[in-house]
Design a protein around this motif. Structure first.
Motif, PDB file in Angstrom:
ATOM      1  N   SER A  69       0.859  -1.176   0.000  1.00  0.00           N
ATOM      2  CA  SER A  69       0.000   0.000   0.000  1.00  0.00           C
ATOM      3  C   SER A  69       0.899   1.232   0.000  1.00  0.00           C
ATOM      4  CB  SER A  69      -0.902   0.001   1.236  1.00  0.00           C
ATOM      5  OG  SER A  69      -1.734  -1.144   1.253  1.00  0.00           O
ATOM      6  N   ALA A  70       0.318   2.385  -0.267  1.00  0.00           N
ATOM      7  CA  ALA A  70       1.106   3.618  -0.285  1.00  0.00           C
ATOM      8  C   ALA A  70       1.740   3.861   1.082  1.00  0.00           C
ATOM      9  CB  ALA A  70       0.228   4.794  -0.679  1.00  0.00           C
ATOM     10  N   GLU A 110       7.858   3.386  -6.585  1.00  0.00           N
ATOM     11  CA  GLU A 110       7.198   4.479  -7.302  1.00  0.00           C
ATOM     12  C   GLU A 110       7.077   5.672  -6.367  1.00  0.00           C
ATOM     13  OE1 GLU A 110       3.646   4.034 -10.164  1.00  0.00           O
ATOM     14  OE2 GLU A 110       2.759   4.824  -8.304  1.00  0.00           O
ATOM     15  N   VAL A 111       7.497   6.833  -6.841  1.00  0.00           N
ATOM     16  CA  VAL A 111       7.551   8.039  -6.022  1.00  0.00           C
ATOM     17  C   VAL A 111       6.547   9.059  -6.534  1.00  0.00           C
ATOM     18  CG1 VAL A 111       9.047   9.852  -5.091  1.00  0.00           C
ATOM     19  CG2 VAL A 111      10.022   7.618  -5.716  1.00  0.00           C
ATOM     20  N   SER A 112       5.634   9.456  -5.652  1.00  0.00           N
ATOM     21  CA  SER A 112       4.748  10.590  -5.932  1.00  0.00           C
ATOM     22  C   SER A 112       5.242  11.738  -5.066  1.00  0.00           C
ATOM     23  CB  SER A 112       3.295  10.245  -5.592  1.00  0.00           C
ATOM     24  OG  SER A 112       2.835   9.169  -6.386  1.00  0.00           O
ATOM     25  N   PHE A 123       5.019   6.641  -1.466  1.00  0.00           N
ATOM     26  CA  PHE A 123       5.881   5.640  -2.079  1.00  0.00           C
ATOM     27  C   PHE A 123       5.130   4.314  -2.188  1.00  0.00           C
ATOM     28  CE2 PHE A 123       8.510   8.617   0.285  1.00  0.00           C
ATOM     29  CZ  PHE A 123       9.473   8.988  -0.645  1.00  0.00           C
ATOM     30  N   LEU A 124       5.314   3.640  -3.309  1.00  0.00           N
ATOM     31  CA  LEU A 124       4.727   2.327  -3.529  1.00  0.00           C
ATOM     32  C   LEU A 124       5.860   1.381  -3.926  1.00  0.00           C
ATOM     33  CD1 LEU A 124       1.745   1.173  -3.663  1.00  0.00           C
ATOM     34  CD2 LEU A 124       1.993   1.306  -6.139  1.00  0.00           C
ATOM     35  N   VAL A 125       6.138   0.389  -3.103  1.00  0.00           N
ATOM     36  CA  VAL A 125       7.266  -0.520  -3.324  1.00  0.00           C
ATOM     37  C   VAL A 125       6.729  -1.819  -3.932  1.00  0.00           C
ATOM     38  CG1 VAL A 125       9.265  -1.650  -2.274  1.00  0.00           C
ATOM     39  CG2 VAL A 125       8.388   0.495  -1.313  1.00  0.00           C
ATOM     40  N   THR A 196       3.159  17.418 -10.274  1.00  0.00           N
ATOM     41  CA  THR A 196       4.488  16.838 -10.102  1.00  0.00           C
ATOM     42  C   THR A 196       4.539  15.451 -10.733  1.00  0.00           C
ATOM     43  OG1 THR A 196       4.683  18.013  -8.005  1.00  0.00           O
ATOM     44  CG2 THR A 196       6.248  16.252  -8.412  1.00  0.00           C
ATOM     45  N   THR A 197       5.564  15.193 -11.506  1.00  0.00           N
ATOM     46  CA  THR A 197       5.681  13.931 -12.226  1.00  0.00           C
ATOM     47  C   THR A 197       6.004  12.773 -11.290  1.00  0.00           C
ATOM     48  OG1 THR A 197       6.406  15.066 -14.224  1.00  0.00           O
ATOM     49  CG2 THR A 197       6.932  12.727 -14.045  1.00  0.00           C
ATOM     50  N   VAL A 198       5.228  11.705 -11.426  1.00  0.00           N
ATOM     51  CA  VAL A 198       5.498  10.464 -10.696  1.00  0.00           C
ATOM     52  C   VAL A 198       6.617   9.716 -11.413  1.00  0.00           C
ATOM     53  CG1 VAL A 198       4.537   8.234 -10.004  1.00  0.00           C
ATOM     54  CG2 VAL A 198       3.124  10.301  -9.868  1.00  0.00           C
TER      55      VAL A 198
END
Length: 225
Positions: A69-70, A110-112, A123-125, A196-198
């Motif tokens: 999860s985030a 993944e970075v937002s 962050f989503l790992v 903002t770009t993910v």
């Protein structure tokens, strides 16, 4: 010490190594360096579509990923450590099938990004599910199985141990390298102008590899075919 604990310790060392000072980083001067880890464990396959000045465009086939999860944090290193521990338990059999799953690479985060310097990012790992498990990935509490459709990825490679200090600079460098290319419109359409770009950080190496480390920044985007 049990084998599983030894493995967990070694992988924790890898994640903790991201806290090392940025000056220890050795940057690769060009793309096209094949991550050494992929000679030993399974990595998702891709087709190289284009190579430009500081970037590479790949096309990945449809794949399955197990994701956390985030995670809200100010540190990519800390968030990746937290998420990876969940994924490590998952591949060690903490899933509804009680199934042990082979380690793969890369582990991706993944970075937002946040809007401010002291705000938490999201962050989503994720862990790439091996081919033998792709048809029926084991579900698990607290994790989600994501199916990627065939997708395009703009990639920038860099070396050393991933650190919070430099990761934003690497992501910005990848975005800058795409500007004015034939890919910029597709990436802008997928990510949008006004937010903002993910981006995604891909980590491949074992903690015991100090030379020729390969990490990547990914910008995923859709392309009408």
């Amino acid at each position: 010490m049990a084998v599983s604990n030894v493995l967990k310790l070694s992988l924790l060392v890898s994640l903790l190594s991201g806290l090392w000072p940025a000056e220890k980083t050795q940057h690769n001067k060009s793309l096209g360096i094949f991550p050494p880890t992929c000679n030993r464990i399974e990595c998702p396959s891709f087709e190289v579509v284009d190579v430009g000045n500081g970037y590479e465009i790949r096309r990945y086939n449809s794949t399955m990923w197990a994701s956390t999860s985030a995670i809200q944090d100010i540190s990519l290193v800390d968030a990746t450590r937290t998420g990876f521990l969940q994924l490590f338990d998952y591949i060690q059999g903490k899933n509804y099938y009680k199934e042990k799953i082979e380690m793969t690479a890369p582990v991706i985060t993944e970075v937002s990004p946040s809007d401010g310097p002291f705000c938490e990012s999201s962050f989503l790992v994720s862990f790439y599910v091996p081919k033998k498990n792709q048809a029926n990935p084991a579900p698990a509490k607290g994790l989600q199985i994501q199916k990627w459709k065939p997708t395009y990825v703009a990639v920038r490679q860099f070396g050393g141990f991933v650190s919070d200090y430099e990761i934003g600079e690497e992501a910005a460098a990848l975005q800058a390298s795409i500007v004015g290319t034939v890919w910029s419109d597709a990436i802008e359409k997928s990510h949008g102008k006004d937010r903002t770009t993910v981006y995604t950080v891909a980590q491949y190496n074992s903690p015991f590899e100090f030379d020729n480390r390969v990490n990547e920044i990914w910008l995923r985007f859709d392309l009408e075919e």
